[in-house]
Design an enzyme around this catalytic site. Structure first.
Site, PDB file in Angstrom:
ATOM      1  CG  ASP A 104      -2.061   0.916   1.140  1.00  0.00           C
ATOM      2  OD1 ASP A 104      -2.169   1.593   0.099  1.00  0.00           O
ATOM      3  OD2 ASP A 104      -2.843   0.992   2.099  1.00  0.00           O
ATOM      4  CG  ASP A 139      -5.345   6.190  -2.850  1.00  0.00           C
ATOM      5  OD1 ASP A 139      -4.298   5.877  -2.250  1.00  0.00           O
ATOM      6  OD2 ASP A 139      -6.454   5.720  -2.537  1.00  0.00           O
ATOM      7  CB  CYS A 291     -13.427 -20.676  17.606  1.00  0.00           C
ATOM      8  SG  CYS A 291     -12.101 -20.839  16.414  1.00  0.00           S
ATOM      9  CB  CYS A 293      -8.994 -22.100  15.201  1.00  0.00           C
ATOM     10  SG  CYS A 293      -8.404 -21.130  16.596  1.00  0.00           S
ATOM     11  CB  CYS A 296     -10.276 -21.834  20.107  1.00  0.00           C
ATOM     12  SG  CYS A 296     -10.096 -20.103  19.695  1.00  0.00           S
TER      13      CYS A 296
HETATM   14 ZN   LIG Z   1     -10.167 -19.977  17.430  1.00  0.00          ZN
END
Ligand SMILES: [Zn+2]
Length: 551
Positions: A104, A139, A291, A293, A296
């Protein structure tokens, strides 16, 4: 800058450089392949924002552990803090990331801190120098709380810089991003997109939607994205700057955004905020992690709360990244299945502000319908009248109004209600119904059978196996809007055709006489003979008898 280094790249054939190929489509969404200098990436694609000076999750792990094919970093910050360093062994080595790297330009810093101490030309040269795969011109972001006059200036100045840039860019192997500005002033966004699309950018981007999203004005975001999308070349990818919350990915993807960048995973982690695909949660308010994942699965909110500051932040950042990739995978699978609308409805129920945005899609129905594929791998799930905006329903309505002609011979129209089994004309319920009707109504030479059915309206018998007229599931009881929509379609159909006689099998239980009344009204206006028989078992015989007598 080393001139030899630059010339070596200039000689590369432009045709080799970039191609964006669409593999699957649903609504305005697409699964696509974009060729970059550092490999081909699949869209929709999320670029995690990395700051090499404060990065908690090392970029190399973003690829190997989280599966991110690309990252984005800020060329302005790199230039300020690392100067020539990234150019020495190349940007990828400097970051420790061998996938696609986007940079960016520092435009966001302009928005937050006012002017940046770099010229548009310097930041372009710097990005060429360090070897970004995808790079952005400097920009001027419009922002949110600004006058129309200021917004106009940001559009004009961004455009002026975009035009100038074409003169001084040197490398042809970098994909350049042309930002579209205008903020909430939709005419300006449309104009900005139109003008920007005349310039040969490889990717277009919608600038500064971050504040709109922070204010939960997703309905305005829909307008902004559509104002850009409808005026940009469809074959080029569209990047939505600063969109990093998984609960709005489905919305942005459905509207045709191919790329996002997210600093949210890290910024939210700093403030103990836990991202989920349905919203933001606070660590201290959680009793359970919603969650599974890898992070977690092995922890509880309590154990994470007790971690020292940086460890807690890293834990949350990593979970936040997993949620983002998980949601993008679900979206891609939904696109493949032709079930993006269903996924979108589910997500938009996560917050009233999102639901309000979903309702805004009605305004863009026509445009969406034109891009949406006419057949999909799976059938539709219709739950309530919000689904009436679906492109499949609009397409059927248009076909019936513009292209359909009923068979020539029959002079009578028999309107039968939808049956649970599909196709309707092969269902036991319909066959049984037919067997009770007078012979004349069973004769296809004399009578044309159409079904009135939610959500499509009128379904002629000869078409009821055509996708998606049989490939859908509808929730009963129907809501008032759905019943009224179908009644309106039935009455439109009667108005545009020339049957001498209309017979309706009235399913009062599911349609509450609404279709019957609409039908009667349309027939009266057209001076067409109208009769109905009730479908209920106890009145069935009496109705058939009445019908027989009135022939
Ligand atoms: Zn998670």
């Amino acid at each position: 800058m080393n001139l030899f280094y630059i010339r070596a790249y200039v000689s590369l054939d432009k045709a080799q450089k970039m191609s964006f190929e669409t593999k699957e489509k649903d609504l305005l969404a697409r699964i696509g392949k974009l060729k970059t200098r550092s490999g081909t990436v699949e869209t929709p694609l999320l670029f995690p924002v990395i700051n090499p000076f404060t990065q908690l999750v090392p970029p190399s792990r973003l690829k190997t552990e989280f599966g991110f094919e690309a990252v984005i970093t800020n060329a302005y910050i790199l230039r300020k803090h690392a100067g020539n360093q990234p150019a020495k062994n190349g940007l990828h080595k400097f970051l420790g990331f061998d996938g696609t790297v986007m940079t960016d330009s520092g435009a966001y810093q302009t928005l937050v801190y006012g002017d940046v101490e770099v010229t548009p030309r310097e930041i372009v040269e710097y990005q060429e120098h360090i070897g970004s795969d995808i790079a952005t011109i400097l920009d001027i972001p419009t922002g949110w709380k600004v006058s129309e006059e200021h917004a106009r200036q940001t559009v004009d100045e961004t455009l002026r810089r975009a035009e100038q840039f074409q003169q001084f860019k040197v490398r042809e192997d970098i994909l350049w991003v042309g930002p579209v500005q205008g903020g909430k002033y939709l005419d300006l966004v449309a104009e900005s997109a139109k003008e920007m699309s005349k310039l040969p950018f490889d990717i277009y981007a919608l600038g500064s939607p971050t504040e709109v999203m922070e204010r939960y004005r997703f309905d305005v975001l829909v307008d902004m994205i559509m104002a850009a999308k409808m005026n940009l070349p469809v074959e080029r990818p569209l990047h939505l700057f600063g969109a990093g919350h998984p609960f709005m990915f489905a919305l942005a993807v459905a509207l045709g955004c191919d790329f996002f960048d997210s600093a949210a995973y890290a910024l939210y982690a700093k403030e103990n905020r836990y991202l989920s695909e349905t919203g933001t949660l606070r660590l201290e308010e959680l009793e359970y992690f919603p969650c599974t994942c890898p992070k977690c699965a092995k922890a509880t909110p309590r154990t994470v709360s007790e971690l020292p500051g940086k460890d807690r932040e890293t834990f949350l950042a990593e979970h936040n990244l997993h949620v983002c990739t998980g949601e993008l995978k679900r979206i891609k699978q939904a696109i493949k299945d032709g079930r993006l609308w269903e996924h979108l409805e589910m997500r938009m129920h996560g917050h009233p502000a999102l639901f309000q945005a979903l309702k805004r899609l009605k305004k863009y129905q026509d445009f969406i319908e034109k891009s949406d594929p006419s057949t999909k791998n799976r059938g539709l799930f219709y739950c309530d009248s919000v689904g009436l905006m679906r492109p499949e329903i609009l397409r059927h309505r248009k076909k019936m109004a513009e292209k359909y002609a009923p068979p020539e011979k029959p002079t009578a129209l028999l309107l039968a209600p939808q049956t649970q089994m599909k196709p309707f004309h092969k269902s036991g319920t319909f066959k049984e119904l037919l067997s009770k009707l007078p012979e004349q109504l069973r004769n296809t030479e004399k009578t044309h059978v159409c079904f009135y059915a939610a959500p499509f309206g009128v379904v002629p018998m000869e078409l009821d196996e055509v996708y998606p007229l049989s490939q859908h599931e509808t929730a009963l009881p129907l809501d008032k809007e759905t019943v009224e929509y179908v009644a309106e379609q039935v009455s439109n159909y009667i108005r545009m055709t020339d049957y001498k006689r209309v017979i309706l099998v009235n399913d009062k239980e599911n349609w509450n006489n609404t279709v019957m009344k609409a039908c009667k009204k349309a027939c009266t206006q057209k001076n067409t003979r109208f009769q109905y028989i009730n479908m209920h078992k106890n009145t069935d015989k009496a109705s058939s008898e009445r019908l027989r007598k009135t022939r």
